[in-house]
Structures are given as C-alpha cells and as structure tokens.
Motif scaffolding. Structure first.
Motif, PDB file in Angstrom:
ATOM      1  N   UNK A  75       0.895  -1.179  -0.070  1.00 53.79           N
ATOM      2  CA  UNK A  75       0.062   0.100   0.099  1.00 53.79           C
ATOM      3  C   UNK A  75       0.974   1.287  -0.048  1.00 53.79           C
ATOM      4  N   UNK A  76       0.743   2.105  -1.002  1.00 49.64           N
ATOM      5  CA  UNK A  76       1.374   3.442  -0.942  1.00 49.64           C
ATOM      6  C   UNK A  76       0.593   4.462  -0.888  1.00 49.64           C
ATOM      7  N   UNK A  77       1.131   5.692  -0.246  1.00 49.19           N
ATOM      8  CA  UNK A  77       0.150   6.699   0.192  1.00 49.19           C
ATOM      9  C   UNK A  77       0.431   7.831  -0.970  1.00 49.19           C
ATOM     10  N   UNK A  78      -0.565   8.455  -1.363  1.00 51.74           N
ATOM     11  CA  UNK A  78      -0.621   9.567  -2.428  1.00 51.74           C
ATOM     12  C   UNK A  78      -0.030  10.587  -1.867  1.00 51.74           C
ATOM     13  N   UNK A 115       2.900   5.047   8.622  1.00 46.56           N
ATOM     14  CA  UNK A 115       3.587   5.447   7.071  1.00 46.56           C
ATOM     15  C   UNK A 115       3.259   6.960   6.705  1.00 46.56           C
ATOM     16  N   UNK A 116       2.637   7.518   7.902  1.00 52.26           N
ATOM     17  CA  UNK A 116       2.691   9.143   7.559  1.00 52.26           C
ATOM     18  C   UNK A 116       3.700   9.711   8.509  1.00 52.26           C
ATOM     19  N   UNK A 117       4.546   8.874   9.004  1.00 52.99           N
ATOM     20  CA  UNK A 117       5.662   9.444   9.860  1.00 52.99           C
ATOM     21  C   UNK A 117       5.163   9.754  11.407  1.00 52.99           C
ATOM     22  N   UNK A 118       4.057   9.150  11.946  1.00 50.58           N
ATOM     23  CA  UNK A 118       3.595   9.611  13.119  1.00 50.58           C
ATOM     24  C   UNK A 118       3.406   8.315  14.073  1.00 50.58           C
ATOM     25  N   UNK A 119       2.611   8.461  15.246  1.00 45.82           N
ATOM     26  CA  UNK A 119       2.480   7.551  16.167  1.00 45.82           C
ATOM     27  C   UNK A 119       1.047   7.402  16.630  1.00 45.82           C
TER      28      UNK A 119
END
Length: 1005
Positions: free
Chosen positions: A421-424, A557-561
């Motif tokens: 799964x890749x994020x836009x 994946x968005x660099x968060x937690x």
C-alpha cells in the motif's frame, strides 16, 4: 475424502427441517437433521467435522442459545459456523447470539435464495480463513527450518528471530526478541555496527560481511560470520542478519597458523646450523689438505641433512595444502548456506505473491455479484414502494454495505501487511477533509443522540500534501469507534499544530468520547490485528478488530504514532500524529463574503462546551463580536439585558436541542418579546431533527445549520440570515441540508452522451438504467472491439465508461488504442473493475484511463467520477448524482418469490432482463458443451463465470451456483464431473423458466 460441505439442521418443526434440507440437498450439500439440542450435541460429539449448523432459537429442552454456548465452549466444535434461525425479530436475542459466537442469523420465513447465499458466504469466509492460515504456516515453517540463524534488528534491538537462534545462541525466541545488540556483541564492536547501520539507512553501499565473537546466553563467546543487508520490514527500514557459527573454521585456521610457525622455527634452526658449518669450514681451510677427508665427511653429513630437510618441507607443504582445502570446504559450505537463505527468501516472496493474487481474485469474485445486489437495490429504492418493501430493501442495502466495508478492511490490512500500500502525495484541503466527517458520521451520531464536534485550531494551515483519503480513513475509524462505544454525551475531534520545520508540519489529532472506556490491561492490545478491548463472551459491539490496526499502520506510514488515554466508564481519547509536507504559497484567507458580518454582535447558545469553542473560533475569524451562553435561560437573560442596555445583539445562534429551556422555547420567548422580534436567528440542529425544524417554520427562524458545525456551512447560514449570497470559499457546497433553506439551488444537470463498454449483459443493463434515469443518453458496446467500431462513426461522446475484464478485447487494450488515435485522445475514460489490489489504479491510469471506479458500481461514485472529468474539461454544469424516480405505478409483488423484490416492482424491466438472461444462458450452455467436448478449460471457465455473474444479479441462485461449479472445474482443469454438472445446469434453467411462467400466469390472472 468427501469435499461436499456438511450441514447440520437443528429445528423441532419437522416441516421446516424437511424444507431446509430439500433446498440444501439441491445445492449438493451433505445434510443431517435433528429436532432437539441434545440430539445435535450428541451428533457433534461423534462427528465434529461439520461446516455449518443451522440452529433454531426455540427448541424443546435446551434452547438455541444454550446449544450455541455448548458448541462454542467445546474446542472440538468451536470452529463450526453457527447460523441462528428465528421467527421472532427481537434485537436482544440476536445480540446475545452474536455474543456467544454465532456467525449469522436468518429471520423466518426466509427465501430459498437468501438461505443459500448466506450459507455460501459463510463457506467462502471459512475457506478464505483456512487458506490464509495455511499460507502463513508455510512461510513460518520455511524460515524456522533454516540451518542458519536468521535475525532482524532495528534501532539497536532485535525484532525477529528463527529457531536456529535458539541452537546457536541459547536464547528462547520469546526472550531474544527485543534484546539489545550489546547483549550478544562485544562493546568494542558496537560503534562500527551502529555506524554501518546508519550508513545503510542513508542509502550507502556498505560491506555486509562481518566476523565477530558473539556472546551466548551462558556467557560463552563463539566466533560467528555475519552477512547483513538492509530490508523493509513491517513498513520500516531494518537489517536482516544471517549468522553462521565458524568455530570449526577458526580451529582449522589456528592449526594452520601453528604449522606455519613451526616451519619458520625449523628454518631458523637449520639456517643457524648451516652458518655454524660454514664457520667451521672457514676455520679449517688452512688445514684443508690435512682435513680433506674430514671435509668429505662433513659434505656427506650436509647432503644427508639437506635431504632430510627437503622431506620435512614437503610434508609441511602437504599439511598446508590440506588446511587450505579444509578452509575452501568451509567457505563453500557458507556459500551454500547463503544460497539456501536466498531460496527461502524467494519462497517467502512467492508465498506472499500467491496470497496477494488470492486476495485480488477474492475481491473480484465478491465484488462482481455485489454490483448487481447493491445496484439493483438502489434502483428498486428509487421506485414507489410500500413501507414493508422499503424496509426489506433498506436492510439488504445496509447488509451489502457492511459486507463491502468488511471486504475493504481485509484488503487494506492485507495490502499494508504485505507492504503493497502506497500513500498518495497530492495537495489537499485539510479543513475540507476533516469536515467531510460530518457527511459520513453525522447520521450515526444523531441516531444515538450524541453531540459530534469538529474543531481545527486557527493556526493549522488549510492546505497540506499527502493522502487525504487515508488521512480521513483514520479519522473515520476513530470517530466510528467512539460513536459505537458511547451511549450518551459527545464525540470531539480536535486538530492542532504539534511542530513544524521549513518543509513539513506535524499535526496532533485527537478523538475524545464519553463512552465506556478501555480497561488498563487492554490498551496495549487494541492496536493489534483482530483484537478488541471487549473480546470474550460479553462482547456486544461487533466489528472486525482491524480498524485500529489499519489506522496504526497508516499513521506510521505518515511518520507519526498513535496512542490512547482512557478511564474505564469515563471515556477515551485517541491521539495520533502525522508529518505532512507543506504546500508552497500563501494560504487562502477567509472568504470576502464574510466582510458583511464584521463587527456584528452575535450570541451563540449551546449546552456543549466543545461546540461553543468551535463557534467562538469561527465567528472570531469572521470578525464578529462573540458572546457565549451555556443554556437557554442564560441566553434569554443576556438578550433582554443587551436590548434594554442599548447594545442589542444582531444575531442569535441557537441550539435546537438543549436540556432545561430548549431551543424552540427560547425561540418562542424571543418572538413574544417586542424588543427582540427583529433578531436574526440561526438554528443549530442534529441531522435527525431537520424535518422537525423545517415543519415548524412558523417559529420564525431565519436559517438553520446541521451539526457538527462546519465553517463554510456556518458562514452560508449567517449570510442567508442577513439576505446575502452564500460564501465562495474553496470548500464545495454541502448538500446535506445544512445551509439555510433560502440558499439558491444548483443549475439543472446537463444531459451527456455516454459510451458504456461492458460485456456482462445484466450489469450493462443495470448501468444503462441508472444513467438514463439521470437524464443521459447511453450507447452500449459489449467489448472493446465494438467500442472502437462505434467510435469510428461517432466521436460526439462526452465520456466513456470502460469495463476492464472483457472477451475479445479488454478495457486496457481498448484504452491504449483509443489514446493512440488523435481523433479520440480528448475523450475521458473512466475504468470500471472489480479488482482492488495494489497497483491496479496506477496501472489503469498509466495506460491512459482518466479515473477509476471500483465494483460494485455505486451511483454516487460513478457520478462523482463523471463530475471530475467534466470539471477538467471546463464544464461547470453538475452531473445529476441522484437518478430520477421514473416509476409511475406500484406493481404488486409476489411474496413467495424474491425476483420482483430485487427490482422494486418494475415488471417491465424484470421481464426485459429475464429475456436477456434466458437468451444469454442458452448461448452460454451451448458454448460450455463445446468447451467440454474439446477440453477447452479456459473457454469453459469464461462462459461459466459470465453466466454465474448475470444469474446472481437476477437472483437465479441455483443457476449461479451450478455455473460456479463449472467455472471451478475449468479453472482446476478437471472435467470428470463437468457433463453431469452441465446437465444439472440445463435442468435448473428449465426449472427457473417453469417457475417464472407460473408466476406470470398468476400475475395476469
């Protein structure tokens, strides 16, 4: 081994048991019937290999729930699917059955098609679960049987190990995972390891072969050769380590070194002896003549010593060659180990690919019949129906939507787990994305009388970059859970700025509720797959347990937690962070239409503190002077005081539903007060009370606004209240009824010419009806070749709807040919497909398609895609997103058959589609017969697949089921039972025709 599904029927009504058994025996199932719960448990004790138990609620002796509890508490029968049968539509019984482990329930009386479809769904889910478990077990077996120790570490801690680690290092796997590097590596070696790890993360090409002493659990040091490489593990960089004990090689090298040192010592000794001999000879030169005989003897002695030394050197050289050969053998063995590890990795990847292909095929197989179910249900709901008919069709629609949501959750989780799964990375309006939650969740919140509040801090930028769909998916999951586990109070969504740098911003998002809370010992597990805080026999809220696991993966994946703070019985707050790139350029300011509100004195009344905060922030941004009141009585006091003091309010924002003095009571009091009669009043109301508000226009309100409060809606409602036009801010107009009723309506939709390319005749007819009801002109083509022929003579189409999987010429090849012709390059092409795996959308766009709609086709999705393409072309006229109701009369429906219910009473459309199905089925059967005679497996699979989909859409479940068996035979290339199955298919078709003929004669009479 008999592969036919085995079904146990438990019903104390003999007639019902025989009726069910007859239906299921026609589906080629193995059936056993009993009449009491005691008989059922006795049967399962002797034969626990039953696939499904159909269990009546009301039984003599043990009731259905007691039997269900006994089945699910026995380890030997716990895996059996149990479907409950009941004639009483009581919610508490259904809830209790699901709590005890029931898979489904059927309400008596039920149709033949519903029973078969429900059973087939449970069987498919059971097969899919077993296949996934087998694939996972195979992968684990390969890794755990490797001879080399295989480990994965990240951030100086081990996160994975195989069983060989237990043998090599003496640690149990459970103890080794999370072990720091310095527990097994010497301290002086750690800096180099950490430095190389950092360099690998940075993308440098660093040597991956190490020799190091490793500390076992018992403290003993052993020499190990390590091969390390950078991999992506569970969505983040990590290091794969393959380690081999080289103690034998080290011993061989030590032995070789000892031999070499001994050789050096012997050479040195022999050299000294030769030097002494030369000195002796020099001293005796003067006496050469006298000592000639002695010299000859000395010469003989030297010759003897040289021969001896030569032999010794040859022996030592042979020993050295042997040691070198042993070292070469060790190196060869190590190379074989590396090759074996690579083979294991390839096998694991092939298993992963097989799983992905299976999920893609399952998605296609499930979505194709769901296209007919959902589409025909929506068409039927747009006809004139009785209350009972609409209730039944709405239940069908809700069930289909729930199943589709479950499929999407499983596919999302599988794609994330496989790293597919890749994020836009596209600019999106953060405010608009968050406020879209209102359209999705407001109805659910209103149904439970909950206050849903959306608040975005003023310093949060409007535009960011990222994947707006996945960002909203996280919020939908969290808000959906909050509503599900909250019985009273409110759900508050808050978006704030956490940190930022020159290029990115870190958002802190929270979803708070006043619900049941989470036990402290469960908070660490709720983000795991298939895990819920309320698991066990008391579970009553439902759900797959995937929502939070998917949200956690997306957040990372968005660099968060993501984390949670919760108190049992008092509510929970879920937090997550996301690092998103900024959008270059100045953020758009507040709409200039708001200038008319600047300086206006506004009183905002709401019993929710969170809603008052939202109103205060938005009104302050509009330039209003804001005063807040927590209830109706205080608001009335403030209004009267302000009016008598000469500082009257210009506008009142009034919550419709408040404890104590309600909104309507405040409104009535205001209109009865002479000094307040001219006050502009905007009502704030929940979604489910809109009709009540609009039916009481005599109360004298100026405009109304639906909760949760959204900035653009609020501005539009206030402008409407002062007789101004609506705001022109970038967010699209909201169609949920939230703006004031005086807002002008949009222009009428324009009729479009649409080329519909679809090979399945029933699905083609369904899409054609849907589009024609929206007022568009439709030209159809059965495959890509016919579509190209159509374009050769007519290029006046506005848009093309293109199915992807078609015979003769599929949608992809057709699109490539259209894009290669300069006359057709301007035509927008929207793909329609049941595939939903990673790369499908990217592949379709890469070949020249402009947009993508997943099957089952939803009217709103189709019209939204058409709107996007019309907007790109500069067409500002909105395409109708809701088909017109073209039915003039309500035709009676026969209760003993499901056919007419599927088409909402539209007899003409039903007869037309039935004629198509019969003609289509006859042609398919003829082609299948030829395919069986010629052993053409692919032709058999294709023809059976097409008939399976169209007959399922029509509700001809028995025809569809036999078609599925023939499709499976073609796919597995096994035609042993194909002739018998084809004969059964012909018989089922004749039975269907006789049944319909009988119905038609009764309808005419």
């Amino acid at each position: 081994m008999n592969s036919k599904p085995k079904i146990l029927i438990v019903d104390d009504e003999a007639e019902t048991g025989r009726f069910i058994a007859k239906i299921l025996q026609q589906q080629n199932y193995r059936i056993t019937s009993v009449r009491t719960g005691e008989e059922a448990l006795a049967f399962l004790k002797t034969d626990p290999l039953v696939d499904i138990v159909l269990l009546d609620f009301m039984l003599s002796g043990m009731n259905g729930l007691e039997v269900l509890r006994a089945i699910k508490s026995n380890p030997q029968t716990r895996q059996i699917k149990v479907m409950m049968l009941t004639a009483l539509n009581r919610t508490e019984e259904k809830v209790r059955a699901f709590e005890l482990g029931a898979s489904d329930y059927l309400l008596k009386p039920f149709s033949r098609g519903e029973l078969v479809a429900r059973i087939e769904t449970q069987l498919q889910l059971k097969r899919a679960t077993e296949a996934l478990a087998a694939s996972e077990k195979k992968y684990r077996t390969l890794i755990n049987h490797a001879n080399d120790a295989i480990m994965v570490f990240r951030d100086n801690h081990f996160i994975f190990a195989n069983r060989a680690v237990e043998i090599a290092l003496g640690y149990p796997i459970s103890e080794f995972v999370n072990l720091p590097l310095d527990a097994i590596l010497p301290a002086d070696f750690l800096p180099a390891i950490k430095q190389n790890y950092a360099r690998r993360i940075a993308g440098e090409d660093v040597s991956s072969l190490y020799k190091v002493m490793v500390r076992r659990k018992d403290g003993r040091l052993i020499p190990v050769e390590i091969n390390a490489r950078l991999i992506d593990y569970e969505g983040a960089p990590a290091v794969l380590v393959i380690a081999r004990d080289i103690s034998d090689r080290v011993q061989a090298q030590a032995k070789l070194k000892a031999h070499y040192e001994q050789l050096e010592k012997l050479v040195e000794e022999r050299t000294i002896e030769l030097q002494n001999a030369n000195l002796f000879l020099s001293d005796q030169i003067a006496e050469r003549e006298r000592a000639e005989q002695s010299l000859i003897q000395a010469h003989d002695y030297l010759e003897q010593r040289v021969a001896q030394r030569t032999a010794e050197l040859k022996a030592e050289i042979a020993d050295r060659k042997q040691a070198e050969a042993e070292l070469a053998a060790v190196n060869a063995e190590l190379e074989q180990a590396v090759l074996r590890a690579n083979e294991l990795a390839v096998a694991a990847e092939q298993a992963n690919i097989a799983k992905s292909e299976f999920l893609a095929n399952m998605s296609h197989e499930i979505r194709t019949p769901m296209n007919g179910i959902i589409g025909m249900t929506e068409l039927a709901l747009d006809t004139n129906l009785t209350t009972e008919q609409r209730e039944y069709l709405t239940a069908v629609q809700n069930s289909a939507e729930s199943l589709l949501g479950l499929i999407n959750d499983i596919l999302d989780f599988s794609k994330i787990e496989a790293g597919h799964l890749n994020l836009e990375d596209e600019p999106f309006n953060l405010c608009q994305t968050v406020e879209q939650l209102a359209e999705i969740m407001a109805q659910r919140a209103a149904a439970k009388k909950l206050e849903l509040v959306l608040f975005i801090e003023p310093d949060v930028p409007r535009d960011v970059r990222g994947d707006s769909l996945r960002f909203r998916q996280i919020l939908v999951n969290l808000v959906g859970n909050a509503i599900k586990f909250t019985e009273q109070g409110e759900v508050v969504v808050n978006i704030s700025r956490q940190a930022e740098d020159e290029h990115t911003i870190e958002l802190l998002c929270s979803v708070s509720d006043t619900g049941i809370g989470i036990p402290p010992d469960k908070t660490e597990h709720i983000f795991q797959s298939f895990s819920q805080a309320d698991g066990g026999t008391t579970r009553k809220y439902g759900g797959t347990g995937l929502g939070l696991a998917i949200s956690k993966q997306l957040v990372e994946m968005m660099g968060g937690r993501i984390w949670v703070d919760s108190q049992l019985g008092q509510g929970s707050t879920f937090y997550f962070t996301a690092r998103l790139p900024k959008v270059a350029g100045r953020q758009k300011p507040v709409s200039p239409d708001a200038a008319v509100l600047r300086g206006m004195r506004v009183l905002a009344v709401d019993d929710s503190a969170a809603t008052r905060r939202v109103l205060e922030t938005a009104l302050t941004r509009f330039g209003c002077r804001v005063t807040l009141a927590p209830n109706g009585q205080i608001a009335l006091d403030m209004l009267q005081t302000a009016a008598t003091g000469g500082r009257a309010f210009d506008m009142l924002l009034l919550d419709y539903q408040m404890p104590g003095v309600s909104g309507p009571e405040v409104l009535a009091a205001v209109r009865q007060t002479e000094s307040l009669r001219g006050l502009k009043i905007v009502l704030l109301t929940a979604v489910d009370s809109i009709s009540e508000v609009t039916e009481h226009a005599e109360l004298g309100w100026s405009a109304y606004l639906t909760k949760p409060v959204r900035k653009t809606q609020l501005l539009n409602a206030m402008l409407s209240a002062v007789n101004k036009t609506t705001a022109s801010e970038s967010a699209p107009p909201d169609d949920s009824g939230g703006a004031a009723p005086t807002v002008p309506q949009a222009a009428a939709p324009r009729s479009l010419r649409i080329l519909l390319v679809e090979d399945n005749e029933v699905n083609r007819r369904l899409a054609k009806i849907m589009l024609e009801r929206a007022g568009h002109q439709i030209i159809t083509a059965e495959n890509g070749r016919i579509a190209l022929d159509t374009l050769e003579t007519d290029t006046t189409f506005d848009v093309i709807l293109m199915d992807v999987q078609m015979p003769e010429m599929d949608g992809i090849e057709t699109t490539v040919r259209i894009r290669s012709n300069p006359r057709w390059t301007h035509l927008p092409i929207i793909a329609m497909t049941a595939h939903a795996m990673k790369g499908d959308r990217e592949h379709l766009l890469s070949v020249g398609m402009d947009d993508y709609v997943s099957k089952p086709i939803r009217p709103e999705a189709v019209f939204a895609a058409i709107n996007r393409q019309m907007a790109k072309a500069g067409d500002r006229i909105t395409v109708a997103a809701k088909p017109k109701n073209t039915s003039e009369n309500s035709v009676p429906v026969l209760n003993h058959t499901r056919f007419l219910e599927d088409f909402g009473g539209d007899v003409d459309m039903f007869n037309e589609l039935l004629d198509m199905l019969v003609e289509q089925a006859t042609a398919h059967i003829s082609k299948m017969n030829t395919a069986i005679e010629q052993h053409d497996f692919e032709a058999l699979r294709f023809e059976a697949h097409s008939l399976k989909g169209s007959s399922a859409t029509m509700g001809a479940d028995r025809v569809s089921a036999v078609s599925y068996q023939l499709e499976k035979m073609g796919r597995e290339e096994n035609l042993a039972e194909a002739p018998a199955a084809l004969a059964q298919l012909e018989q089922e078709l004749q039975t269907l025709l006789s049944h319909v003929a009988e119905w038609q004669s009764e309808a005419v009479a």
